[in-house]
Write an enzyme that holds these catalytic residues in place. Structure first.
Site, PDB file in Angstrom:
ATOM      1  N   CYS A  93       0.793  -1.236   0.000  1.00 27.42           N
ATOM      2  CA  CYS A  93       0.000   0.000   0.000  1.00 27.42           C
ATOM      3  C   CYS A  93       0.827   1.289   0.000  1.00 27.42           C
ATOM      4  O   CYS A  93       1.357   1.667  -1.026  1.00 27.42           O
ATOM      5  CB  CYS A  93      -0.970  -0.049   1.177  1.00 27.42           C
ATOM      6  N   HIS A 193      -3.491  -5.663   2.353  1.00 20.28           N
ATOM      7  CA  HIS A 193      -3.082  -5.914   3.733  1.00 20.28           C
ATOM      8  C   HIS A 193      -3.774  -7.220   4.125  1.00 20.28           C
ATOM      9  O   HIS A 193      -4.254  -7.968   3.286  1.00 20.28           O
ATOM     10  CB  HIS A 193      -3.612  -4.814   4.664  1.00 20.28           C
TER      11      HIS A 193
HETATM   12  N1  GLN Z   1      -2.039   6.781   2.764  1.00 18.71           N
HETATM   13  C1  GLN Z   1      -2.206   6.000   1.586  1.00 18.71           C
HETATM   14  C2  GLN Z   1      -3.606   6.085   1.020  1.00 18.71           C
HETATM   15  O1  GLN Z   1      -4.519   6.426   1.729  1.00 18.71           O
HETATM   16  C3  GLN Z   1      -1.802   4.552   1.843  1.00 18.71           C
HETATM   17  C4  GLN Z   1      -2.731   3.853   2.800  1.00 18.71           C
HETATM   18  C5  GLN Z   1      -2.256   2.496   3.254  1.00 18.71           C
HETATM   19  O2  GLN Z   1      -1.064   2.207   3.284  1.00 18.71           O
HETATM   20  N2  GLN Z   1      -3.203   1.656   3.672  1.00 18.71           N
HETATM   21  O3  GLN Z   1      -3.803   5.812  -0.137  1.00 18.71           O
END
Ligand code: GLN
Length: 243
Positions: A93, A193
């Protein structure tokens, strides 16, 4: 045989149990009598990343991403050296986003990426995010299988030349785009995740084989009993695909 992993920004980038990915890699290596050494590397720590077989960065909120980006960019040549020498890189992510051109965060701030790949990420409006369970079909390295995970990202990643999987349910790289993640044989970036690896042992072993290749060439991994892991994945698959 041993496997050297560096978990980068472990104290900043660890959402939805991303650290479970490290635990799974460790245990699956140990069950094959492969010693697993896990180091961490955070802001301002001096470390030669090219000395590792596997680099890992988890997910994080916009705030954490902007906190670490300067440090990450300062390591660009060292990360390039690691890739050139055959280290494998797993990115979840927020970590995935930072290897592309840039990430335009939820407040409109542009966070420069490492620029190794052509993809870029722009946030949808502040209150729209891709959130929920996700199922994908992966077809890489002669293996075809389904994988499950959980996504929560505002960022919409576009211009991905080689996605990791095809979305069966959920969003993936961007709303309705049909594809998830990035995979080029030595870097795997994904929005999944969950953490990713406990329910997807095929992905865990793919990563282990790739990481071991750096120093040991093609390694035949002994088959493990994945009855429970496969059951856990199949329960989620059934649940996700019937929605
Ligand atoms: N901050 C990033 C987003 O909102 C990544 C989020 C994450 O790693 N779950 O896209």
């Amino acid at each position: 045989m041993n496997l050297k992993i560096c978990w980068m920004y472990h104290d900043l980038m660890d959402l939805y149990g991303d650290k479970g990915n490290i635990q799974v890699l460790k245990i699956r290596a140990q069950k094959r009598n492969i010693e697993c050494i896990v180091d961490t590397c955070s802001l301002k720590e001096e470390k030669d990343l090219s000395a590792y077989d596997l680099l890992f960065i988890g997910g994080g909120a916009d705030k954490e991403q902007s906190l670490l980006v300067e440090d990450l960019l300062s390591r660009k040549e060292n990360i390039r050296k690691a890739m050139d020498e055959g280290s494998f890189i797993l990115l979840i992510c927020g970590g995935y986003q930072l290897f592309g051109q840039y990430y335009l965060d939820g407040d409109g701030n542009k966070i420069e990426g490492l620029g190794f790949f052509d993809y870029y990420t722009e946030s949808a409006s502040r209150d729209v995010r891709c959130i929920g369970n996700i199922a994908i079909e992966v077809d890489v390295e002669g293996e075809k299988f389904k994988a499950v995970g959980f996504e929560n990202h505002g960022g919409q990643t576009k211009n991905v030349s080689t996605p990791f999987g095809r979305v069966l349910s959920g969003q993936g790289n961007s709303f309705g785009c049909g594809f998830e993640g990035f995979y080029n044989g030595s870097v795997l970036g994904t929005y999944m995740h969950g953490p990713l690896l406990p329910k997807n042992p095929q992905i865990a072993d793919l990563i282990l084989r790739k990481a071991l290749k750096k120093r040991y060439g093609d390694v035949e991994l002994e088959q493990l009993d994945d009855t429970l892991e496969n059951k856990a994945r199949d329960v989620m698959l059934t649940r996700i695909l019937k929605d």
